[in-house]
Design a protein around this motif. Structure first.
Motif, PDB file in Angstrom:
ATOM      1  N   LEU A 171       0.798  -1.220   0.000  1.00  4.49           N
ATOM      2  CA  LEU A 171       0.000   0.000   0.000  1.00  4.49           C
ATOM      3  C   LEU A 171       0.835   1.277   0.000  1.00  4.49           C
ATOM      4  N   GLY A 172       2.115   1.136   0.238  1.00  5.68           N
ATOM      5  CA  GLY A 172       2.990   2.297   0.288  1.00  5.68           C
ATOM      6  C   GLY A 172       2.942   3.204  -0.933  1.00  5.68           C
ATOM      7  N   PRO A 173       2.858   2.655  -2.143  1.00  8.46           N
ATOM      8  CA  PRO A 173       2.813   3.533  -3.330  1.00  8.46           C
ATOM      9  C   PRO A 173       1.625   4.490  -3.347  1.00  8.46           C
ATOM     10  N   TRP A 174       0.619   4.233  -2.549  1.00  8.95           N
ATOM     11  CA  TRP A 174      -0.547   5.126  -2.449  1.00  8.95           C
ATOM     12  C   TRP A 174      -0.471   6.019  -1.204  1.00  8.95           C
ATOM     13  N   ASN A 175       0.710   6.115  -0.617  1.00  5.87           N
ATOM     14  CA  ASN A 175       0.910   6.961   0.567  1.00  5.87           C
ATOM     15  C   ASN A 175       0.086   6.479   1.764  1.00  5.87           C
ATOM     16  N   ILE A 176      -0.104   5.161   1.845  1.00  8.00           N
ATOM     17  CA  ILE A 176      -0.793   4.538   2.983  1.00  8.00           C
ATOM     18  C   ILE A 176       0.260   3.878   3.849  1.00  8.00           C
ATOM     19  N   THR A 177       0.332   4.278   5.101  1.00 11.85           N
ATOM     20  CA  THR A 177       1.283   3.650   6.012  1.00 11.85           C
ATOM     21  C   THR A 177       0.585   2.553   6.814  1.00 11.85           C
ATOM     22  N   VAL A 178       1.329   1.504   7.129  1.00 12.21           N
ATOM     23  CA  VAL A 178       0.815   0.393   7.920  1.00 12.21           C
ATOM     24  C   VAL A 178       1.850   0.083   9.002  1.00 12.21           C
ATOM     25  N   ASN A 179       1.456   0.246  10.250  1.00 11.59           N
ATOM     26  CA  ASN A 179       2.366   0.016  11.363  1.00 11.59           C
ATOM     27  C   ASN A 179       1.701  -0.823  12.444  1.00 11.59           C
ATOM     28  N   ASN A 180       2.501  -1.225  13.422  1.00 12.99           N
ATOM     29  CA  ASN A 180       2.030  -2.177  14.418  1.00 12.99           C
ATOM     30  C   ASN A 180       2.508  -1.780  15.806  1.00 12.99           C
ATOM     31  N   VAL A 181       1.591  -1.816  16.756  1.00 12.01           N
ATOM     32  CA  VAL A 181       1.925  -1.603  18.165  1.00 12.01           C
ATOM     33  C   VAL A 181       1.831  -2.948  18.876  1.00 12.01           C
ATOM     34  N   ALA A 182       2.892  -3.307  19.574  1.00 13.70           N
ATOM     35  CA  ALA A 182       2.934  -4.593  20.293  1.00 13.70           C
ATOM     36  C   ALA A 182       2.958  -4.322  21.790  1.00 13.70           C
ATOM     37  N   PRO A 183       1.794  -4.330  22.432  1.00 13.49           N
ATOM     38  CA  PRO A 183       1.757  -4.034  23.874  1.00 13.49           C
ATOM     39  C   PRO A 183       2.347  -5.158  24.716  1.00 13.49           C
ATOM     40  N   GLY A 184       2.915  -4.755  25.836  1.00 18.73           N
ATOM     41  CA  GLY A 184       3.250  -5.721  26.860  1.00 18.73           C
ATOM     42  C   GLY A 184       2.009  -6.026  27.689  1.00 18.73           C
ATOM     43  N   PHE A 185       2.185  -6.703  28.805  1.00 19.06           N
ATOM     44  CA  PHE A 185       1.032  -7.061  29.639  1.00 19.06           C
ATOM     45  C   PHE A 185       0.480  -5.810  30.319  1.00 19.06           C
TER      46      PHE A 185
END
Length: 248
Positions: A171-185
């Motif tokens: 999706l990057g070529p359309w200026n869409i960012t995709v990220n991830n948050v990994a919470p602890g407990f």
């Protein structure tokens, strides 16, 4: 750093309590129109009360592609999607030989398939306007192991991290960012409260000693990272997984 989402349309799944509620409140307080989704109707109504008039509740099982495809287009041109729906569906850690096909699949449906179906539903509109933010909420279990020993949960969250990286490149070529948050407990809902109690005093102490800051975080700590990923300040950040866990 002043972050505003005035005029933005946001979807937050799994918003009936915990992380999802805190994330929804974060967006609502910064001017966004927020659509909160969950299978828990009563919890959603409480979230709406806390967020205010620019927030609407929608009962949705994200694991049903048909339901997702039916509902999401009604939201219009979505700017930000937060895939927070997940969890263990009431399961506890058991030996591998005791896990049924249904036990395995139901956790994958909400944690991995749901994130894919939601991203699939918002992608066309985001591509059309060449802008968008997708933030997935995984878990420390997807990076390491599940503290509760639930095989499907660790596997689905690891899969969600892989999906994050893959979609970032697609999706990057359309200026869409995709990220991830990994919470602890974090003690954020009835399930994590039960897990905390099950650890006992010794287990709780051991968990805290393994955290650099020697304390648990809160849902607001997770929401803060989501606000950053969704903001203009993160415009050149994509495909990243950030652990919000107090330091390991």
């Amino acid at each position: 750093m002043n972050i505003s989402f005035d005029g933005r349309i946001v979807i937050v799944t799994g918003a009936a309590h915990g992380f999802g509620r805190a994330i929804a409140q974060g967006f609502a307080s910064r001017g966004a129109t927020v659509h909160v989704c969950d299978i828990n109707a009563a919890g959603l109504e409480e979230t709406v009360k806390l967020c205010g008039p620019n927030t609407s509740a929608h009962v949705l099982d994200v694991g049903s592609r048909a339901d997702v495809q039916k509902l999401v287009p009604a939201f219009g041109d979505v700017d930000i999607l937060v895939n927070n729906a997940g969890g263990v569906r009431g399961q506890v850690g058991r030996p591998i030989e005791e896990i049924s096909e249904g036990d395995w699949q139901t956790i994958f449906d909400v944690n991995l398939s749901g994130a894919f179906f939601m991203a699939q539903a918002v992608a066309p509109a985001m591509k059309k306007k060449r802008a968008g933010r997708i933030i997935n909420i995984s878990s420390g279990a997807g990076i390491g192991i599940s503290l509760t020993g639930i095989q499907a949960y660790a596997s689905a969250k690891a899969g969600q991290i892989g999906l994050t990286r893959q979609l970032a490149h697609e999706l990057g070529p359309w200026n869409i960012t995709v990220n991830n948050v990994a919470p602890g407990f974090v003690r954020s809902n009835p399930t994590t409260e039960k897990q905390w109690e099950a650890m006992g005093e010794e287990g709780q102490t051991r968990l805290l000693q393994n955290i650099a800051l020697k304390r648990l975080g809160s849902p607001d700590d997770i929401a803060a990272m989501v606000m950053f990923f969704a903001s203009d300040y993160a415009g050149w950040i994509s495909g990243q997984i950030v652990s919000v866990d107090g330091g390991k």
